[in-house]
Write an enzyme that holds these catalytic residues in place. Structure first.
Site, PDB file in Angstrom:
ATOM      1  N   HIS A 135      50.169  39.040  33.382  1.00 32.24           N
ATOM      2  CA  HIS A 135      49.297  40.217  33.489  1.00 32.24           C
ATOM      3  C   HIS A 135      49.837  41.174  34.537  1.00 32.24           C
ATOM      4  CE1 HIS A 135      46.000  37.553  31.660  1.00 32.24           C
ATOM      5  NE2 HIS A 135      46.536  38.324  30.740  1.00 32.24           N
ATOM      6  N   GLU A 138      48.600  41.736  38.292  1.00 32.25           N
ATOM      7  CA  GLU A 138      48.468  40.552  39.162  1.00 32.25           C
ATOM      8  C   GLU A 138      49.759  40.343  39.955  1.00 32.25           C
ATOM      9  OE1 GLU A 138      47.096  37.590  36.353  1.00 32.25           O
ATOM     10  OE2 GLU A 138      45.420  38.861  35.761  1.00 32.25           O
ATOM     11  N   HIS A 262      48.542  33.433  38.132  1.00 34.59           N
ATOM     12  CA  HIS A 262      47.764  34.635  37.829  1.00 34.59           C
ATOM     13  C   HIS A 262      46.965  34.986  39.079  1.00 34.59           C
ATOM     14  CE1 HIS A 262      47.960  34.971  33.280  1.00 34.59           C
ATOM     15  NE2 HIS A 262      48.577  33.813  33.477  1.00 34.59           N
ATOM     16  N   GLU A 338      45.010  30.628  39.525  1.00 36.29           N
ATOM     17  CA  GLU A 338      44.518  31.954  39.889  1.00 36.29           C
ATOM     18  C   GLU A 338      44.570  32.060  41.409  1.00 36.29           C
ATOM     19  OE1 GLU A 338      43.626  34.394  37.860  1.00 36.29           O
ATOM     20  OE2 GLU A 338      43.155  33.435  35.939  1.00 36.29           O
TER      21      GLU A 338
HETATM   22 ZN   LIG Z   1      46.003  36.916  34.596  1.00 35.59          ZN
END
Ligand SMILES: [Zn+2]
Length: 375
Positions: A135, A138, A262, A338
């Site tokens: 992404h 990020e 992420h 994350e």
């Molecule tokens: Zn992500």
């Protein structure tokens, strides 16, 4: 999409928050907590949510949020496509015996996607893969992956790293989505997807919904078949060159485990994402849940921060993500981590640059534990 809202389901007539995720409303969901969801939406969308019975509270206007966190100094502290290539090349050249820069594919806009192969043996079956930046927005996910590569190359002569590099190979691909990252850096800081031109004139497929295990089986806010949505799954599995690059690499190298970084929310996620059912293999489930808990302890031990381990779909359901595919297709331990921060108020996708190093520091022992156990 100009305001960030906290949405709650606290009035008696409000539908549950899970319903909010299930509906194809075209929302940009940033964070899901037990009692609220943080999302970016247009005012009209917020009106619709209130009509449905939800409570919406404005957190910040998107423009003000970007202006506050994405300062010129903050942008300069992160890699660009160009500086990342430069630094990866420099790393490879510093230890040519063990490090090698490989182009694993090219993006929609024909940018190379790089992976650093670190290890002495080329015919070993002991291989792991770390990735960052599916992404675009990020950015810290690029830095943690890159700094891990730097750590491994820089400590190649010292045990246990030297033993790992004798035993097998560690591959690090810090920026799977270079087009999106560049667009995020130069045009729109909160851009998420790749830069595919879609049939309806919109731009972008979500690379982390485009993998070929249970691809397209959901059509909801967090896994959408609407091309203009932030989580657009694409026209078919592996329609995007970025995910094909990863697919081909994984098919060729047959890794024993994968970690994909992420941001944000500080979570350690393991399959499945496409269903709330746990993975059926009790031994695999035990391996991943134990390792996730151990990584949580190790992360907390560095700066005291909590990264919560959970099944991916507990965050929200997604079909076609990286780790459902690497586990579903290859049966290997697969984690989505994350990273920082914990909230929009602390920057959300725009992590203040002084936190890059501590974020890496706390994730290093977890990455080393993963290597030690799985390689
Ligand atoms: Zn992500």
């Amino acid at each position: 999409m100009n305001i960030v809202y906290t949405v709650r389901s606290d009035s008696p007539q409000a539908p549950p928050l899970t319903r909010l995720i299930d509906l194809p409303l075209g929302l940009d969901v940033w964070q899901v907590k037990a009692d609220h969801v943080v999302l970016r939406a247009a005012e009209e969308q917020a009106v619709r949510l209130r009509q449905m019975g939800y409570t919406t509270e404005e957190v910040v206007e998107t423009e003000a949020h970007v202006a506050r966190f994405a300062t010129a100094e903050a942008i300069a502290a992160y890699h660009s496509v160009e500086t990342l290539e430069h630094d990866l090349r420099r790393l490879a050249e510093s230890q040519p015996e063990i490090a090698e820069l490989r182009e694993i594919g090219r993006s929609v806009e024909d940018r190379p996607i790089w992976a650093l192969r670190i290890g002495e043996r080329r015919d070993s079956e002991h291989k792991l893969l770390f990735m960052g930046c599916h992404h675009a927005r990020e950015w810290v996910s690029v830095e943690v992956a890159y700094l891990l590569a730097e750590h491994l190359v820089g400590n190649a002569d010292q045990a246990p790293v030297s033993q790992w590099l004798q035993r097998g190979e560690i591959w690090v691909a810090p920026m799977v989505n270079p087009d999106g990252h560049e667009y995020s850096r130069t045009q729109e800081r909160l851009w998420r997807k790749n830069r595919r031109s879609n049939v309806d004139g919109s731009i972008g497929v979500d690379p982390n919904r485009n993998y070929g295990y249970m691809w397209g089986t959901l059509n909801i806010n967090t896994s959408s078949h609407v091309p203009s949505d932030e989580t657009y799954v694409g026209p078919r599995a592996f329609s995007e060159p970025e995910t094909r690059a990863v697919r081909n690499l994984v098919a060729r190298e047959l890794f024993r485990g994968v970690i994909t970084y992420h941001s944000f929310s500080q979570l350690i996620l393991y399959p499945w994402g496409y269903t709330s059912q746990p993975i059926p293999d009790a031994s695999d489930l035990s391996t991943m849940t134990k390792l996730a808990k151990r990584m949580q302890q190790l992360i907390r031990g560095v700066h005291g921060l909590t990264y919560t381990p959970q099944q991916s779909s507990q965050l929200y359901p997604t079909a076609g993500d990286t780790t459902d595919w690497t586990y579903g297709e290859y049966g290997i331990p697969s984690f989505t981590i994350e990273l920082r921060p914990d909230s929009v108020q602390n920057g959300g996708f725009i992590l203040p640059p002084e936190q890059i190093q501590p974020t890496f520091e706390e994730n290093l022992p977890a990455a080393r534990e993963f290597i030690k156990r799985i390689l």
